[in-house]
Design a protein around this motif. Structure first.
Motif, PDB file in Angstrom:
ATOM      1  N   PHE A 214      11.701 -13.858  65.477  1.00 29.35           N
ATOM      2  CA  PHE A 214      11.210 -12.498  65.672  1.00 29.35           C
ATOM      3  C   PHE A 214      12.144 -11.473  65.024  1.00 29.35           C
ATOM      4  CE2 PHE A 214      11.196  -8.610  68.313  1.00 29.35           C
ATOM      5  CZ  PHE A 214       9.886  -8.201  68.085  1.00 29.35           C
ATOM      6  N   ILE A 215      13.448 -11.682  65.151  1.00 28.47           N
ATOM      7  CA  ILE A 215      14.406 -10.744  64.557  1.00 28.47           C
ATOM      8  C   ILE A 215      14.324 -10.787  63.037  1.00 28.47           C
ATOM      9  CG2 ILE A 215      16.866 -10.265  64.279  1.00 28.47           C
ATOM     10  CD1 ILE A 215      17.278 -11.101  67.159  1.00 28.47           C
ATOM     11  N   LYS A 216      14.237 -11.983  62.463  1.00 27.77           N
ATOM     12  CA  LYS A 216      14.155 -12.097  61.014  1.00 27.77           C
ATOM     13  C   LYS A 216      12.864 -11.497  60.478  1.00 27.77           C
ATOM     14  CE  LYS A 216      15.692 -15.719  58.914  1.00 27.77           C
ATOM     15  NZ  LYS A 216      15.903 -17.097  58.456  1.00 27.77           N
ATOM     16  N   ASN A 217      11.822 -11.479  61.308  1.00 27.98           N
ATOM     17  CA  ASN A 217      10.526 -10.961  60.875  1.00 27.98           C
ATOM     18  C   ASN A 217      10.436  -9.446  61.002  1.00 27.98           C
ATOM     19  OD1 ASN A 217       7.829 -11.115  59.979  1.00 27.98           O
ATOM     20  ND2 ASN A 217       7.076 -11.125  62.081  1.00 27.98           N
ATOM     21  N   THR A 218      11.250  -8.849  61.841  1.00 27.00           N
ATOM     22  CA  THR A 218      11.066  -7.429  62.153  1.00 27.00           C
ATOM     23  C   THR A 218      12.199  -6.534  61.690  1.00 27.00           C
ATOM     24  OG1 THR A 218      12.020  -7.871  64.337  1.00 27.00           O
ATOM     25  CG2 THR A 218       9.608  -7.872  64.156  1.00 27.00           C
ATOM     26  N   VAL A 219      13.344  -7.083  61.351  1.00 27.51           N
ATOM     27  CA  VAL A 219      14.469  -6.233  60.948  1.00 27.51           C
ATOM     28  C   VAL A 219      14.940  -6.638  59.558  1.00 27.51           C
ATOM     29  CG1 VAL A 219      15.212  -5.881  63.319  1.00 27.51           C
ATOM     30  CG2 VAL A 219      16.217  -7.714  61.988  1.00 27.51           C
ATOM     31  N   THR A 220      15.723  -5.802  58.946  1.00 26.74           N
ATOM     32  CA  THR A 220      16.294  -6.065  57.630  1.00 26.74           C
ATOM     33  C   THR A 220      17.721  -5.548  57.602  1.00 26.74           C
ATOM     34  OG1 THR A 220      16.000  -5.746  55.256  1.00 26.74           O
ATOM     35  CG2 THR A 220      15.458  -3.888  56.686  1.00 26.74           C
ATOM     36  N   ARG A 221      18.439  -5.954  56.567  1.00 27.08           N
ATOM     37  CA  ARG A 221      19.853  -5.597  56.473  1.00 27.08           C
ATOM     38  C   ARG A 221      20.256  -5.585  55.013  1.00 27.08           C
ATOM     39  NH1 ARG A 221      24.661  -8.668  56.470  1.00 27.08           N
ATOM     40  NH2 ARG A 221      26.466  -7.566  57.323  1.00 27.08           N
ATOM     41  N   GLU A 222      21.037  -4.575  54.618  1.00 32.40           N
ATOM     42  CA  GLU A 222      21.504  -4.489  53.249  1.00 32.40           C
ATOM     43  C   GLU A 222      22.620  -5.489  52.998  1.00 32.40           C
ATOM     44  OE1 GLU A 222      22.601  -0.532  52.337  1.00 32.40           O
ATOM     45  OE2 GLU A 222      20.606   0.317  52.685  1.00 32.40           O
ATOM     46  N   ALA A 223      22.832  -5.805  51.716  1.00 27.22           N
ATOM     47  CA  ALA A 223      23.781  -6.856  51.334  1.00 27.22           C
ATOM     48  C   ALA A 223      25.164  -6.287  51.076  1.00 27.22           C
ATOM     49  CB  ALA A 223      23.249  -7.586  50.097  1.00 27.22           C
ATOM     50  N   TRP A 224      25.814  -5.715  52.100  1.00 31.60           N
ATOM     51  CA  TRP A 224      27.220  -5.331  52.005  1.00 31.60           C
ATOM     52  C   TRP A 224      27.869  -5.525  53.366  1.00 31.60           C
ATOM     53  CZ3 TRP A 224      28.385  -0.998  55.050  1.00 31.60           C
ATOM     54  CH2 TRP A 224      27.313  -0.160  55.369  1.00 31.60           C
ATOM     55  N   ALA A 225      29.153  -5.793  53.347  1.00 30.99           N
ATOM     56  CA  ALA A 225      29.878  -6.111  54.573  1.00 30.99           C
ATOM     57  C   ALA A 225      29.861  -4.929  55.525  1.00 30.99           C
ATOM     58  CB  ALA A 225      31.317  -6.504  54.239  1.00 30.99           C
ATOM     59  N   GLY A 226      29.453  -5.195  56.790  1.00 24.77           N
ATOM     60  CA  GLY A 226      29.390  -4.151  57.793  1.00 24.77           C
ATOM     61  C   GLY A 226      28.094  -3.384  57.825  1.00 24.77           C
ATOM     62  N   ALA A 227      27.079  -3.830  57.041  1.00 19.52           N
ATOM     63  CA  ALA A 227      25.798  -3.126  57.027  1.00 19.52           C
ATOM     64  C   ALA A 227      25.069  -3.335  58.347  1.00 19.52           C
ATOM     65  CB  ALA A 227      24.932  -3.630  55.875  1.00 19.52           C
ATOM     66  N   PRO A 228      24.418  -2.303  58.896  1.00 18.49           N
ATOM     67  CA  PRO A 228      23.716  -2.451  60.181  1.00 18.49           C
ATOM     68  C   PRO A 228      22.339  -3.068  59.994  1.00 18.49           C
ATOM     69  CG  PRO A 228      23.558  -0.191  59.413  1.00 18.49           C
ATOM     70  CD  PRO A 228      24.392  -0.911  58.414  1.00 18.49           C
ATOM     71  N   TRP A 229      21.847  -3.676  61.081  1.00 20.71           N
ATOM     72  CA  TRP A 229      20.474  -4.174  61.114  1.00 20.71           C
ATOM     73  C   TRP A 229      19.546  -2.988  61.392  1.00 20.71           C
ATOM     74  CZ3 TRP A 229      19.402  -9.161  59.836  1.00 20.71           C
ATOM     75  CH2 TRP A 229      20.446 -10.067  59.877  1.00 20.71           C
ATOM     76  N   ILE A 230      18.453  -2.907  60.627  1.00 17.67           N
ATOM     77  CA  ILE A 230      17.517  -1.787  60.737  1.00 17.67           C
ATOM     78  C   ILE A 230      16.111  -2.342  60.910  1.00 17.67           C
ATOM     79  CG2 ILE A 230      16.594   0.276  59.610  1.00 17.67           C
ATOM     80  CD1 ILE A 230      19.203   0.433  58.032  1.00 17.67           C
ATOM     81  N   VAL A 231      15.391  -1.820  61.883  1.00 20.67           N
ATOM     82  CA  VAL A 231      14.017  -2.242  62.126  1.00 20.67           C
ATOM     83  C   VAL A 231      13.142  -1.764  60.966  1.00 20.67           C
ATOM     84  CG1 VAL A 231      12.071  -2.096  63.730  1.00 20.67           C
ATOM     85  CG2 VAL A 231      14.409  -2.147  64.602  1.00 20.67           C
TER      86      VAL A 231
END
Length: 1003
Positions: A214-231
């Motif tokens: 569910f998390i992988k399907n609904t959120v995304t994250r940029e490819a840099w260290a320390g990037a936050p998860w964003i819905v």
């Protein structure tokens, strides 16, 4: 989103099209949209992505990129997919995940994940599942309520109330808590007021796997260290979740913090150097001292050392009322007065060379040890390599033989084959006999062909479609009608002799039809006839030339591919020649006449087809999952080893603390069978007691009349022995003993050492399992300075000595050679056969060109390109090769390190191969052969004593299926019983001759 190299695929921006009347087309691709509009401009659109192209070449390039099998489905994690397959998988699985995940938990989970900076998704899932939602429930959630009486009822949470904690006036605190109103399902008019300890979720409704998907399907994250998860945006709008990223979590702020930290470090370093300079240069405002100059300088230097920080670390305050630590400085020479430090000019460190050939050659060094060659045509391959005479192997076939052998052994579980050695494989491909069948040779072909169809009978690989006969006939007729007709002379009918009767058969003989001429250089189509190769595979029709005809059918269908037409046509000319009858027997005999080079080509073609089947892909997925589990187990053992090592370190410190008290007793510490610790004095006393007891047990002398003196002497001797024994026991009691605490620590130390050994052994086991499960690609050991590649095929994907259950497992090795491949074309042109100007520059620098250096340092053997192979099969050559490597180069040092770590194993299996081949040669010499001997290619004596490959048996297929691949499946008991019933019924219907016992007498 679909991932490429673990990053989301970014769609291309839409181009600016000024002309609204455009023709948007896509050719024949099913992934694009076709819109025909009136206008001069034509654009191409990729439907699933919505990308628009005004250039057809750019469109084709993007489509080629999307059709590569290098994309990953973000939800399932499946790899080796095309972009469209991964996108389809994501869409299907996202619907399933959305339907299965509880609706009441979606919004709380998303709000918990929003702007989280936990990098690994596994850690994020564990944190949310264990700490946030394990004992927290939400309205609308279906739960199980535990009543005080022990009864469990199902219900739905109607309301949740949270009470904040507070601190009373007397200092006592009340922690926060929450209460739930639960509407019972079986009793709608009743509600239960409970806390979280009386509520339970269904284990299948909320699991870590579901939460992860569910998390992988609904959120995304940029490819840099320390990037936050964003819905994702559309989901955030649905649940009214704010997607505005806080300023401190933006990428710009991240970069600014890095720059600020770097600047702060520089400022601190500069301030420290400035302060040190000020302390050293400013004069001290105090009365003149009456000490000597040397003492003043010594005191000043000591004060500077106490006050000045070292490398940015604060100075440690002195203890004992600020008194400095006393040292005897009189033993050291006096310090001179310190002036302002001037920067010392240090020579720049030499940079490592970019390429190994930039390292200067070592003059007079011995050349590389000579390579051995498996091929017979050494004139077109390696120079100076001693070839194996009369084996018929061409240099271009060695790569095919290694590739097919490695594929068959790595995926032997998929093909249901026993593993086999490379030498037996070469001998099996060279074996040919009309009387004896080589099981290894036949089983390899049948096992590979079986993978070309699925269990339901459908074709498992992509092959060009064969045109229908109607279409070909129509094409032929159209070609015939379009051609200019030419009149043919009429043939006069033959005159029938008088007096002979005309029959149909005689008329057919009298007017024979002209034989059809072959359509091409081979008769593959006629050999197949109406019995397609797919139908033959479904029925396992392998015997008596069956599998050879199937090979002909596969090659014929592959020949419709323009890229493979020439190669397949040349093979079909050998298997189904135009001047032979198109029968099964012809295919069988022609396959026996093929040499090893053509057989290797056919096996390579079929192996490449099977690699794309679902069975092999599923096996790769299983190995990938298995490697993930093995890595987790390995991490657990590594963690246990670190814990045991830390405990051992603490126990060693305790042992050192107790060691001075127990040091006298540990002079010669010994332990008996029961684990009790004894000192050397006690052991010596016990040894003497044994000696005394043995003396006392001697047989007594016969009693004599005059024995009084002897009896007195014996009594005296016994009293002295008892007194000595008593004194020794008192001395042993007074001797220092090892304390019980020290004994306990020693035992714990031994336990920790055993635990560490166990962890190390388990880590080695997991590493070996990881190596065997790594079946995705053959790993190269490295490259030398002339860009030759080195392979040890047992390094990954297979056991070192083959399957232990194989029929030839007694050989003790799989390949047993270190293989060397020449440089590829790009490396040869870029580094060895360089242009003239670069060659002159290199010669000016090192007094020789790269080609001359290659000739000198490689010696008599030289591999020209990637089609040329050589090998080492003895430990001495391997040792010389390791000494030949120049570790000054960055590439060759890695190869040297890798080979050095594997040297012991490589040598072991080289010796096993040598022993196995020598043993078989000895058996061949002592084997009893017939008096008449003929050549191998016609008819000769064959047997396991002469040909090693005949000793191989496919025990894997026999154990799993009960029969070989080449044999038809055995009928089940039910089928045999049904056949017997059908036979009895059939015999009864036809009418069996009645016997006298089975009929009535009618008089």
């Amino acid at each position: 989103m679909v991932l490429f190299k673990r990053k989301p695929v970014q769609y291309l921006p839409r181009p600016r099209i000024e002309d609204d009347n455009a023709d948007v087309s896509s050719g024949d691709s099913k992934y694009t949209v076709l819109l025909k509009l009136m206008g001069p401009l034509q654009v191409w659109v990729i439907g699933p992505t919505g990308e628009i192209f005004t250039n057809y070449e750019s469109y084709l390039s993007r489509m080629d990129f999307y059709k590569q099998k290098r994309f990953i489905c973000e939800i399932t994690g499946h790899s080796a997919l095309t972009f469209f397959d991964a996108l389809k998988s994501e869409m299907e699985n996202s619907i399933d995940v959305d339907n299965l995940f509880p609706d009441s938990l979606k919004e709380p989970v998303l709000r918990k994940v929003q702007f989280s900076t936990v990098s690994r998704i596994d850690t994020l899932v564990d944190h949310i599942f264990e700490k946030s939602f394990k004992e927290d429930f939400y309205p609308g959630e279906n739960v199980t309520v535990a009543i005080n009486g022990g009864e469990r009822l199902s219900g739905t949470i109607r309301e949740k109330t949270r009470f904040q904690g507070f601190v009373n006036s007397d200092g006592t605190t009340r922690p926060p808590f929450q209460r739930y109103f639960v509407r019972l399902t079986n009793q709608p008019d009743r509600e239960a007021l409970v806390d979280e300890k009386h509520l339970f979720r269904d284990r299948k409704a909320f699991t870590k796997a579901m939460l992860r998907s569910f998390i992988k399907n609904t959120v995304t994250r940029e490819a840099w260290a320390g990037a936050p998860w964003i819905v994702k945006e559309h989901i955030a709008i649905k649940y009214r979740i704010d997607t505005t990223i806080p300023p401190h979590l933006t990428y710009a702020n991240h970069i600014a913090e890095k720059k600020a930290n770097l600047a702060q470090r520089k400022d601190e370093t500069n301030n420290i150097s400035i302060m040190n300079g000020m302390i050293q240069t400013l004069p001290e405002l105090r009365p003149k001292s009456h000490k000597s100059k040397q003492d003043q300088a010594l005191g000043r230097n000591q004060k500077l050392r106490e006050q000045a920080p070292v490398h940015g670390m604060p100075s440690i305050p002195q203890q004992n009322g600020g008194a400095p630590f006393v040292n005897n400085f009189n033993h050291f020479p006096a310090f001179s007065p310190i002036h302002k430090a001037s920067p010392i000019s240090t020579p720049p460190s030499p940079k490592p060379p970019i390429e190994d050939l930039d390292v200067p050659p070592i003059r007079g060094a011995p050349p590389r040890p000579p390579l051995k060659s498996l091929s017979q045509d050494t004139k077109t391959g390696t120079k100076g390599v001693k070839a194996v005479e009369g084996n018929g192997i061409l240099m271009e076939s060695i790569g095919l033989l290694l590739e097919t052998w490695n594929t068959l052994n790595v995926y032997c579980e998929v093909y249901h084959l026993d593993s086999f050695t490379f030498d037996d494989y070469i001998e099996a491909l060279q074996f040919s006999s009309e009387d004896v069948e080589c099981e290894l040779f036949v089983e390899i072909h049948c096992a590979l062909l079986k993978q070309l169809i699925e269990e339901d009978g459908s074709v498992a690989v992509r092959l060009p479609e064969i045109p229908d006969d109607d279409e070909s006939n129509e094409a032929d007729s159209s070609m015939n009608t379009s051609a200019i007709p030419t009149p043919e002379p009429e043939t006069k009918p033959k005159v029938k002799p008088a007096g002979r009767r005309t029959t149909r058969s005689s008329q057919a003989k009298a007017e024979p039809e002209p034989e059809p001429e072959p359509l091409g250089p081979h008769r593959a189509v006629e050999m197949l006839g109406d019995y397609d190769w797919v139908e033959r595979l479904k029925k396992n029709d392998f015997r008596n030339g069956g599998w050879e005809v199937i090979v002909v059918g596969v090659l014929h269908q592959l020949s419709l591919n323009p890229r493979k037409k020439d190669m397949c046509e040349s093979l079909l000319e050998k298997l189904a020649p135009a001047d032979e009858d198109p029968t099964r027997e012809t295919a069988r005999l022609q396959y026996q006449k093929l040499d090893i080079n053509l057989r290797a080509k056919i096996l390579q073609i079929i192996c490449l087809l099977t690699i794309d089947t679902r069975a092999v892909r599923d096996y790769m997925d299983e190995c990938s999952e298995q490697m993930t589990q093995l890595r987790k187990v390995k991490i657990e053992w590594q963690r246990a080893k670190r814990l045991a090592t830390e405990e051992l370190r603490q126990l060693e410190e305790e042992r050192k603390i107790l060691l001075p008290e127990n040091l006298p007793a540990l002079a010669e510490l010994q332990t008996d069978a029961t684990g009790n610790v004894k000192t050397s004095e006690v052991v010596a006393a016990e040894d003497e007691e044994e000696v005394v007891d043995s003396d006392s047990e001697e047989p007594r002398t016969a009693r004599s009349l005059r024995g009084g003196e002897h009896r007195a002497a014996n009594r005296k001797r016994k009293r002295e022995e008892e007194r000595e024994k008593k004194e020794k026991a008192e001395a042993a009691a007074k001797a220092p003993k090892v304390s019980s605490q020290f004994k306990k620590i020693l035992k714990e130390i031994e336990k920790r050492k055993e635990k560490i050994k166990e962890c190390e052994q388990e880590i080695k086991t997991q590493d070996n399992d990881l190596r065997e499960a790594d079946c995705f690609r053959t790993k190269v050991l490295g490259k030398d300075r002339f860009h030759n590649r080195y392979y040890w095929f047992e390094k990954n994907g297979m056991p070192y000595a083959g399957l232990p259950t194989s029929s030839t497992a007694d050989a003790g090795y799989a390949n047993g050679c270190l293989w060397v491949q020449g440089p590829d074309e790009i490396e040869r042109l870029g580094y060895i056969d360089v242009p003239d100007d670069e060659s002159r520059s290199y010669q000016k620098k090192f007094k020789m060109t790269v080609v001359e250096r290659k000739k000198v340092e490689e010696g008599a053997t030289s591999l020209l390109n990637a089609c040329h192979w050589g090998y080492y099969d003895d430990p001495e050559s391997l040792r010389q090769l390791l000494s030949w490597f120049d570790t000054r180069g960055p590439t060759e040092v890695k190869l040297h390190k890798e080979l050095l770590s594997l040297q012991e194993r490589i040598v072991r299996y080289m010796e096993a191969r040598k022993t196995y081949l020598a043993f078989n040669r000895e058996k061949n010499q002592h084997a009893e052969e017939p008096t008449t001997r003929m050549s191998t290619r016609t008819k000769t004596y064959v047997g396991p004593n002469v040909h090693r490959c005949l000793a191989w048996k496919n025990m894997t297929a026999l154990n799993e299926f009960g029969h070989l691949h080449s044999d038809p499946p055995r009928p089940t008991r039910k089928a045999i019983k049904k056949a017997e019933l059908d036979r009895e019924t059939r015999s009864g219907k036809q009418g069996k001759m009645p016997s006298r016992q089975g009929t009535r007498y009618n008089f």
